[in-house]
Design an enzyme around this catalytic site. Structure first.
Site, PDB file in Angstrom:
ATOM      1  CE  LYS A  99     -31.771  35.494 -26.435  1.00 39.36           C
ATOM      2  NZ  LYS A  99     -33.148  35.649 -26.886  1.00 39.36           N
ATOM      3  CB  SER A 100     -32.283  29.286 -19.177  1.00 39.85           C
ATOM      4  OG  SER A 100     -31.743  28.591 -18.089  1.00 39.85           O
ATOM      5  CB  CYS A 101     -26.671  28.925 -18.512  1.00 35.72           C
ATOM      6  SG  CYS A 101     -25.992  30.103 -19.653  1.00 35.72           S
ATOM      7  CB  ILE A 102     -29.756  26.661 -14.988  1.00 32.79           C
ATOM      8  CG1 ILE A 102     -28.687  27.708 -14.700  1.00 32.79           C
ATOM      9  CG2 ILE A 102     -29.678  25.552 -13.952  1.00 32.79           C
ATOM     10  CD1 ILE A 102     -29.010  28.590 -13.541  1.00 32.79           C
TER      11      ILE A 102
ATOM     12  CG  ASN B  29     -27.538  21.564 -16.368  1.00 32.69           C
ATOM     13  OD1 ASN B  29     -28.156  20.516 -16.495  1.00 32.69           O
ATOM     14  ND2 ASN B  29     -28.104  22.749 -16.524  1.00 32.69           N
TER      15      ASN B  29
END
Lengths: 102, 158
Positions: A99-102, B29
């Protein structure tokens, strides 16, 4: 949803991610990879092992984590799993999409 | 998976407050992580984010930023901006957001192209050695438009 792969029935969600990790095998992994246009090599397996290790340790996966992993660098990661490396590698590894955006 | 019509994202970063720089970085990103091409064009104050000596010293804006919920006069007092910046960096670290320099490395390694604006570089009297090693080049806005070379390309000004 049910899906038949490598002569086995597995449970997947609407995006194709496995919902029961206990069903995951190396044979299934190879077939899932093939569906993504990826031919598994030794380096791919190392990444899958790393992902499982993190997942079992309840640690979130991120691109920054890959950079620090010591297993693979970001450039290699993108070339091994083209077109969205984190989402593809987790799909193949049989774990939920991060679920991370990074 | 992969149903998006967005194929390439071009960002123009014209500001160097932390919130603007990170907005560009996270979106660029995020695009790469979805298999979408991305590029960033740093212009005017955005150039601060790619200057070796300045990139780790970006600040959050405490004056003229209503979302800080702080009286403008208070935001202008000495030390307030530095304090707010420190707090924000701490929160970002908790979320495992990399510092600016590392984020630029990640973007470059991920295949995101990083460009300096020629006009702004000349205006601020900068040399190539003042800018990060990951920079792909110093180009004009016309060159940057020419990077929009496929269907599904979007351009975003920050």
């Amino acid at each position: 949803m049910k899906k038949v792969i490598a002569q086995t029935e597995i449970n997947v969600n609407e995006e194709g991610y496995m919902t029961e990790f206990s069903q995951w095998t190396k044979e299934i992994c190879e077939c899932l990879a093939e569906e993504q246009g990826i031919c598994m090599t030794e380096k791919h397996w190392e990444v899958i092992d790393y992902i499982h290790e993190k997942h079992n340790g309840n640690e979130a996966l991120s691109i920054r984590g890959i950079k620090k992993s010591g297993v693979i660098n970001i450039k290699e990661f993108y070339s091994l799993f083209p077109g969205g490396p984190l989402k593809k590698s987790t799909l193949i590894a049989g774990i939920p999409k991060p679920k991370s955006c990074i | 998976m992969g149903d998006t019509k967005v194929k390439k994202m071009l960002f123009i970063l014209s500001k160097a407050t932390i919130e603007n720089a990170y907005a560009a970085f996270v979106m660029a990103n995020g695009a790469r992580m979805e298999g979408i091409e991305s590029e960033i064009f740093f212009t005017f104050f955005g150039l601060e984010a790619i200057q070796k000596k300045k990139l780790e010293h970006l600040h959050v804006a405490t004056v003229g930023n209503p979302a800080m919920h702080m009286p403008t006069m208070l935001g202008g007092l000495p030390g307030v901006e530095a304090f707010a910046t420190k707090m924000m960096k701490k929160e970002m670290e908790k979320l495992d957001m990399p510092p600016v320099g590392e984020f630029l490395e990640i973007l470059s390694d991920s295949g995101c192209k990083l460009w300096g604006c020629k006009l702004a570089v000349d205006m601020f009297h900068l040399k190539e050695e003042d800018l990060i090693d990951e920079l792909d080049g110093i180009i004009t806005i016309g060159d940057f438009y020419n990077r929009a070379d496929q269907e599904g390309t979007h351009l975003l000004f920050i």
